[in-house]
Design a protein around this motif. Structure first.
Motif, PDB file in Angstrom:
ATOM      1  N   SER A   1      12.845  -0.828 -17.642  1.00 54.62           N
ATOM      2  CA  SER A   1      11.396  -0.720 -17.776  1.00 54.62           C
ATOM      3  C   SER A   1      10.763  -0.175 -16.485  1.00 54.62           C
ATOM      4  CB  SER A   1      10.818  -2.089 -18.125  1.00 54.62           C
ATOM      5  OG  SER A   1       9.425  -2.064 -18.090  1.00 54.62           O
ATOM      6  N   ILE A   2      11.247  -0.670 -15.354  1.00 56.29           N
ATOM      7  CA  ILE A   2      10.722  -0.176 -14.074  1.00 56.29           C
ATOM      8  C   ILE A   2      11.026   1.322 -13.930  1.00 56.29           C
ATOM      9  CG2 ILE A   2      11.005  -0.311 -11.553  1.00 56.29           C
ATOM     10  CD1 ILE A   2      11.528  -3.361 -11.933  1.00 56.29           C
ATOM     11  N   ILE A   3      12.265   1.693 -14.238  1.00 56.32           N
ATOM     12  CA  ILE A   3      12.673   3.102 -14.092  1.00 56.32           C
ATOM     13  C   ILE A   3      11.832   3.981 -15.035  1.00 56.32           C
ATOM     14  CG2 ILE A   3      14.559   4.729 -14.455  1.00 56.32           C
ATOM     15  CD1 ILE A   3      16.450   2.468 -13.465  1.00 56.32           C
ATOM     16  N   GLU A   4      11.637   3.501 -16.236  1.00 57.96           N
ATOM     17  CA  GLU A   4      10.829   4.261 -17.209  1.00 57.96           C
ATOM     18  C   GLU A   4       9.402   4.465 -16.663  1.00 57.96           C
ATOM     19  OE1 GLU A   4      11.837   5.720 -19.921  1.00 57.96           O
ATOM     20  OE2 GLU A   4       9.811   6.444 -20.371  1.00 57.96           O
ATOM     21  N   SER A   5       8.847   3.398 -16.085  1.00 56.92           N
ATOM     22  CA  SER A   5       7.467   3.489 -15.583  1.00 56.92           C
ATOM     23  C   SER A   5       7.374   4.398 -14.368  1.00 56.92           C
ATOM     24  CB  SER A   5       6.924   2.108 -15.249  1.00 56.92           C
ATOM     25  OG  SER A   5       7.545   1.611 -14.085  1.00 56.92           O
ATOM     26  N   MET A   6       8.485   4.630 -13.696  1.00 60.18           N
ATOM     27  CA  MET A   6       8.458   5.515 -12.520  1.00 60.18           C
ATOM     28  C   MET A   6       8.498   6.973 -12.929  1.00 60.18           C
ATOM     29  SD  MET A   6      10.821   3.445  -9.799  1.00 60.18           S
ATOM     30  CE  MET A   6      10.144   4.078  -8.285  1.00 60.18           C
ATOM     31  N   ARG A   7       8.772   7.244 -14.201  1.00 57.76           N
ATOM     32  CA  ARG A   7       8.857   8.634 -14.669  1.00 57.76           C
ATOM     33  C   ARG A   7       7.471   9.250 -14.833  1.00 57.76           C
ATOM     34  NH1 ARG A   7      13.436   7.124 -18.185  1.00 57.76           N
ATOM     35  NH2 ARG A   7      15.280   7.691 -16.988  1.00 57.76           N
ATOM     36  N   ASP A   8       6.447   8.419 -14.917  1.00 60.50           N
ATOM     37  CA  ASP A   8       5.097   8.935 -15.202  1.00 60.50           C
ATOM     38  C   ASP A   8       4.623   9.874 -14.089  1.00 60.50           C
ATOM     39  OD1 ASP A   8       5.301   7.270 -17.309  1.00 60.50           O
ATOM     40  OD2 ASP A   8       4.083   5.664 -16.427  1.00 60.50           O
TER      41      ASP A   8
ATOM     42  N   PHE B   1       0.840  -1.205   0.000  1.00 61.14           N
ATOM     43  CA  PHE B   1       0.000   0.000   0.000  1.00 61.14           C
ATOM     44  C   PHE B   1       0.879   1.262   0.000  1.00 61.14           C
ATOM     45  CE2 PHE B   1      -4.695  -0.343   0.758  1.00 61.14           C
ATOM     46  CZ  PHE B   1      -4.829  -1.724   0.647  1.00 61.14           C
ATOM     47  N   ARG B   2       2.052   1.172   0.639  1.00 61.66           N
ATOM     48  CA  ARG B   2       2.901   2.364   0.773  1.00 61.66           C
ATOM     49  C   ARG B   2       3.561   2.757  -0.541  1.00 61.66           C
ATOM     50  NH1 ARG B   2       8.401   3.509   2.300  1.00 61.66           N
ATOM     51  NH2 ARG B   2       8.951   1.287   2.408  1.00 61.66           N
ATOM     52  N   LEU B   3       3.998   1.774  -1.302  1.00 61.75           N
ATOM     53  CA  LEU B   3       4.857   2.059  -2.457  1.00 61.75           C
ATOM     54  C   LEU B   3       4.135   1.888  -3.790  1.00 61.75           C
ATOM     55  CD1 LEU B   3       8.017   0.264  -1.056  1.00 61.75           C
ATOM     56  CD2 LEU B   3       7.685   2.736  -1.318  1.00 61.75           C
ATOM     57  N   SER B   4       4.693   2.556  -4.793  1.00 63.11           N
ATOM     58  CA  SER B   4       4.027   2.592  -6.099  1.00 63.11           C
ATOM     59  C   SER B   4       4.288   1.354  -6.953  1.00 63.11           C
ATOM     60  CB  SER B   4       4.502   3.832  -6.868  1.00 63.11           C
ATOM     61  OG  SER B   4       5.915   3.774  -7.033  1.00 63.11           O
ATOM     62  N   HIS B   5       5.444   0.713  -6.755  1.00 66.15           N
ATOM     63  CA  HIS B   5       5.856  -0.379  -7.636  1.00 66.15           C
ATOM     64  C   HIS B   5       6.099  -1.653  -6.836  1.00 66.15           C
ATOM     65  CE1 HIS B   5       6.256   2.842 -10.476  1.00 66.15           C
ATOM     66  NE2 HIS B   5       6.669   2.037 -11.433  1.00 66.15           N
ATOM     67  N   LEU B   6       5.757  -2.748  -7.475  1.00 62.70           N
ATOM     68  CA  LEU B   6       5.865  -4.037  -6.807  1.00 62.70           C
ATOM     69  C   LEU B   6       6.524  -5.018  -7.776  1.00 62.70           C
ATOM     70  CD1 LEU B   6       4.915  -6.177  -4.645  1.00 62.70           C
ATOM     71  CD2 LEU B   6       2.719  -6.203  -5.843  1.00 62.70           C
ATOM     72  N   VAL B   7       7.553  -5.714  -7.300  1.00 62.49           N
ATOM     73  CA  VAL B   7       8.133  -6.800  -8.098  1.00 62.49           C
ATOM     74  C   VAL B   7       7.894  -8.101  -7.350  1.00 62.49           C
ATOM     75  CG1 VAL B   7      10.203  -7.758  -9.172  1.00 62.49           C
ATOM     76  CG2 VAL B   7       9.915  -5.271  -9.025  1.00 62.49           C
ATOM     77  N   LEU B   8       7.280  -9.046  -8.016  1.00 66.76           N
ATOM     78  CA  LEU B   8       7.015 -10.357  -7.426  1.00 66.76           C
ATOM     79  C   LEU B   8       7.945 -11.363  -8.088  1.00 66.76           C
ATOM     80  CD1 LEU B   8       3.123 -10.162  -7.476  1.00 66.76           C
ATOM     81  CD2 LEU B   8       4.612  -9.853  -5.502  1.00 66.76           C
ATOM     82  N   ALA B   9       8.797 -11.967  -7.281  1.00 72.67           N
ATOM     83  CA  ALA B   9       9.751 -12.951  -7.804  1.00 72.67           C
ATOM     84  C   ALA B   9       9.462 -14.286  -7.131  1.00 72.67           C
ATOM     85  CB  ALA B   9      11.183 -12.498  -7.505  1.00 72.67           C
TER      86      ALA B   9
END
Ligand code: FEO
Length: 400
Positions: A393-400, A303-311
């Motif tokens: 890709s993650i970094i690019e998506s964080m630019r939005d 809930f706190r953060l904008s991005h999630l990576v599931l490995a």
């Protein structure tokens, strides 16, 4: 001995703290304990707002007797009757048989189901009803599904005190410090407050939004929740958190990497990803082992953060069970509006990734990045290159 705090000149906190309970609702670890708050108003009439969990009953009754100082108890307002607050109702009625209970129709119905018998002297209230206890007049505000259907909050029109039921509560016991300005909330409490909200109330964002809308029309000076500190200044800080959480908007741009690993290779992939993200300037990165981190903490961080990576490693041709459980909890709690990347691992038939994506597709407004990494047992040069593409890709998506 009594252990009470004055909230205003004629309102007292008469609750208690439980530091022995391991699991709140027998599911969420509470290493800092929990408080069960109850408030007693001494007006021309005496009014108790909610009761407590049975575990702190002894302290609670001593507190009430002390504050009443020989007066009778005239009213008991039940804003929320879940047993962590309603367990002492019966004992209140036994000790103060003349007390008049004030609550909602639905609360009486569920109280009966739980065998919390209410005497005939009960008043049923609904949204907008008011009651005058002398100097203080209160109005009742329905708060259905925040987080039970019977819940209401009570607003004291006279002095701006909001008895908020479970809203604006937190895990954590009160170390003598009752008020938000007596603690460093942003340092010491916010994680437990977020974990409490997201896991207990998180599913009901739209209902919380409705309550916040109602709250914006009244002049609240003090918030008295049923758990955690009482808010008497800087209310905007906590209202803003509630607004974000209930709209499922992240508090911060950042990445939580949650990994499920059997022999350390998926863990290695998670560490490599975190390292490369940080090297490229993304510092707000946290890594969690799903097998060792309680899911309530994972939910809170998500809930706190904008991005999630599931490995996840592949297990029984599916998702590793603890990762599956995390995804099920995300779905149950209505988590949405996150950008998600997936890393899978498998030694002969990696399938966790597509199954994770299928579950993410069932959630609302989740953006799953096309780039993903499919590890065969351990990272190699090819999958290392794929990882670089994923990082970009993650970094690019964080630019939005
Ligand atoms: Fe703290 Fe919903 O009970």
């Amino acid at each position: 001995m009594q252990c009470v705090r004055k909230v205003t000149e004629d309102l007292y906190w008469v609750g208690g703290n439980d530091r022995r309970l391991e699991l709140f609702e027998n599911i969420h670890p509470i290493s800092r304990g929990v408080s069960y708050n109850s408030y007693l108003l001494l007006d021309e009439k005496t009014v108790l707002f909610d009761t407590v969990d049975w575990s702190v009953g002894r302290q609670f009754f001593e507190n009430i007797e002390y504050v009443l100082n020989g007066r009778s108890l005239d009213y008991l307002v039940i804003n929320h009757m879940e047993p962590d607050h309603g367990a002492a109702i019966e004992e209140i009625l036994l000790r103060y048989p003349e007390v008049v209970v004030i609550s909602t129709e639905k609360a009486y119905m569920i109280m009966n189901q739980f065998n919390f018998p209410v005497n005939d002297n009960a008043i049923t209230v609904k949204e907008g009803d008011t009651m005058c206890f002398g100097k203080h007049t209160v109005t009742f505000v329905a708060a259905p599904m925040v987080h039970w259907p019977e819940a209401m909050v009570t607003f004291d029109i006279t002095n701006g005190v909001l008895f908020a039921a479970d809203a604006f509560g937190s895990f954590g016991s009160l170390d003598g410090k009752l008020f938000n300005d007596e603690v460093n909330f942003d340092r010491d409490w916010i994680d437990d407050a977020r974990r409490y909200y997201t896991n207990i109330v998180g599913k009901y964002g739209p209902q919380v939004q409705r309550l916040l809308k109602k709250a914006s029309t009244i002049d609240i000076k003090i918030i008295c929740p049923l758990h955690g500190p009482v808010w008497r200044n800087d209310l905007g800080y906590f209202l803003d958190k509630y607004d974000k959480w209930s709209r499922y908007e992240p508090e911060e741009k950042g990445v939580i990497i949650a990994y499920a690993s059997m022999y350390g290779n998926t863990e290695n992939a998670a560490n490599v990803l975190a390292t490369r993200l940080v090297e490229k300037g993304i510092k707000n990165v946290v890594v969690y082992d799903v097998s060792k981190t309680h899911v309530s903490q994972l939910i809170s961080e998500t809930f706190r953060l904008s991005h999630l990576v599931l490995a996840s490693v592949t297990y029984n041709l599916g998702i590793f069970p603890v990762m599956h459980n995390f995804l099920m909890d995300m779905k149950a709690l209505n988590l949405q509006k996150r950008t998600v990347a997936v890393i899978e691992n498998g030694s002969w038939a990696p399938q966790a990734g597509s199954k994770i994506t299928d579950l993410l597709d069932e959630m609302k407004e989740m953006t799953v990045l096309n780039e993903h990494v499919s590890v065969l047992s351990s990272l190699n040069e090819t999958t290392s290159d794929e990882m670089d593409v994923l990082v970009d890709s993650i970094i690019e998506s964080m630019r939005d």
